[in-house]
Design a protein around this motif. Structure first.
Motif, PDB file in Angstrom:
ATOM      1  N   VAL A   1       0.857  -1.172   0.000  1.00  0.00           N
ATOM      2  CA  VAL A   1       0.000   0.000   0.000  1.00  0.00           C
ATOM      3  C   VAL A   1       0.899   1.230   0.000  1.00  0.00           C
ATOM      4  O   VAL A   1       1.857   1.303   0.755  1.00  0.00           O
ATOM      5  CB  VAL A   1      -0.905   0.023   1.256  1.00  0.00           C
ATOM      6  N   THR A   2       0.567   2.179  -0.847  1.00  0.00           N
ATOM      7  CA  THR A   2       1.262   3.464  -0.860  1.00  0.00           C
ATOM      8  C   THR A   2       0.323   4.507  -0.278  1.00  0.00           C
ATOM      9  O   THR A   2      -0.846   4.560  -0.641  1.00  0.00           O
ATOM     10  CB  THR A   2       1.636   3.875  -2.297  1.00  0.00           C
ATOM     11  N   VAL A   3       0.839   5.326   0.635  1.00  0.00           N
ATOM     12  CA  VAL A   3       0.062   6.433   1.188  1.00  0.00           C
ATOM     13  C   VAL A   3       0.826   7.708   0.855  1.00  0.00           C
ATOM     14  O   VAL A   3       1.937   7.917   1.332  1.00  0.00           O
ATOM     15  CB  VAL A   3      -0.126   6.308   2.717  1.00  0.00           C
ATOM     16  N   LEU A   4       0.221   8.545   0.019  1.00  0.00           N
ATOM     17  CA  LEU A   4       0.833   9.831  -0.322  1.00  0.00           C
ATOM     18  C   LEU A   4       0.404  10.863   0.708  1.00  0.00           C
ATOM     19  O   LEU A   4      -0.786  11.069   0.940  1.00  0.00           O
ATOM     20  CB  LEU A   4       0.403  10.278  -1.714  1.00  0.00           C
ATOM     21  N   ILE A   5       1.371  11.491   1.329  1.00  0.00           N
ATOM     22  CA  ILE A   5       1.123  12.491   2.370  1.00  0.00           C
ATOM     23  C   ILE A   5       1.079  13.899   1.775  1.00  0.00           C
ATOM     24  O   ILE A   5       0.369  14.762   2.254  1.00  0.00           O
ATOM     25  CB  ILE A   5       2.214  12.411   3.466  1.00  0.00           C
TER      26      ILE A   5
ATOM     27  N   SER B   1      -1.485  -3.506  -8.826  1.00  0.00           N
ATOM     28  CA  SER B   1      -2.089  -4.499  -7.933  1.00  0.00           C
ATOM     29  C   SER B   1      -2.074  -4.101  -6.455  1.00  0.00           C
ATOM     30  O   SER B   1      -2.306  -4.943  -5.602  1.00  0.00           O
ATOM     31  CB  SER B   1      -1.368  -5.836  -8.100  1.00  0.00           C
ATOM     32  N   ALA B   2      -1.803  -2.846  -6.165  1.00  0.00           N
ATOM     33  CA  ALA B   2      -1.779  -2.399  -4.775  1.00  0.00           C
ATOM     34  C   ALA B   2      -2.442  -1.027  -4.688  1.00  0.00           C
ATOM     35  O   ALA B   2      -2.326  -0.221  -5.603  1.00  0.00           O
ATOM     36  CB  ALA B   2      -0.346  -2.317  -4.257  1.00  0.00           C
ATOM     37  N   PRO B   3      -3.124  -0.757  -3.587  1.00  0.00           N
ATOM     38  CA  PRO B   3      -3.795   0.541  -3.458  1.00  0.00           C
ATOM     39  C   PRO B   3      -2.814   1.697  -3.253  1.00  0.00           C
ATOM     40  O   PRO B   3      -1.773   1.526  -2.628  1.00  0.00           O
ATOM     41  CB  PRO B   3      -4.691   0.376  -2.233  1.00  0.00           C
ATOM     42  N   VAL B   4      -3.176   2.845  -3.792  1.00  0.00           N
ATOM     43  CA  VAL B   4      -2.466   4.100  -3.553  1.00  0.00           C
ATOM     44  C   VAL B   4      -3.491   5.021  -2.890  1.00  0.00           C
ATOM     45  O   VAL B   4      -4.511   5.349  -3.490  1.00  0.00           O
ATOM     46  CB  VAL B   4      -1.916   4.710  -4.855  1.00  0.00           C
ATOM     47  N   LEU B   5      -3.206   5.397  -1.646  1.00  0.00           N
ATOM     48  CA  LEU B   5      -4.180   6.140  -0.839  1.00  0.00           C
ATOM     49  C   LEU B   5      -3.712   7.556  -0.538  1.00  0.00           C
ATOM     50  O   LEU B   5      -2.517   7.835  -0.520  1.00  0.00           O
ATOM     51  CB  LEU B   5      -4.400   5.408   0.485  1.00  0.00           C
ATOM     52  N   ARG B   6      -4.664   8.420  -0.264  1.00  0.00           N
ATOM     53  CA  ARG B   6      -4.377   9.788   0.146  1.00  0.00           C
ATOM     54  C   ARG B   6      -4.263   9.793   1.668  1.00  0.00           C
ATOM     55  O   ARG B   6      -5.127   9.286   2.374  1.00  0.00           O
ATOM     56  CB  ARG B   6      -5.524  10.702  -0.284  1.00  0.00           C
ATOM     57  N   GLY B   7      -3.166  10.350   2.168  1.00  0.00           N
ATOM     58  CA  GLY B   7      -2.960  10.432   3.609  1.00  0.00           C
ATOM     59  C   GLY B   7      -2.949  11.867   4.071  1.00  0.00           C
ATOM     60  O   GLY B   7      -3.217  12.787   3.315  1.00  0.00           O
TER      61      GLY B   7
END
Length: 86
Positions: free
Chosen positions: A1-5, A29-35
């Motif tokens: 999982v990637t979380v972009l800050i 194949s992996a989520p990229v989320l807003r942090g």
């Protein structure tokens, strides 16, 4: 999982930033989320991970505990830590 800050200008992450990151890094194949910076450790807080540089990588084990953290990038070290924590 990637979380972009933050985005590339150190501003709030928008949907277009998530799309750009996903495309640039060929993530399929992996989520990229807003942090939020609230996820990071700051003075007086007892949670979060101290991110003092970008990128910062963390591995959270199956029980939800921080198993590994690294500032900067080393592909071989990240692969080694992922494999040892599976």
């Amino acid at each position: 999982v990637t979380v972009l800050i933050a985005d590339s200008q150190n501003d709030t992450v928008e949907d277009s930033d998530l799309d750009l990151w996903t495309t640039m890094h060929s993530i399929t194949s992996a989520p990229v989320l807003r942090g939020s910076r609230d996820l990071l450790q700051s003075s007086g807080l007892s949670y979060g991970f101290p991110a003092s540089s970008w990128p910062t990588f963390v591995i959270i084990d199956r029980e939800g505990y921080l198993a590994f953290g690294m500032h900067g990038y080393s592909e071989s070290m990240i692969i080694e830590e992922i494999e040892s924590n599976l």
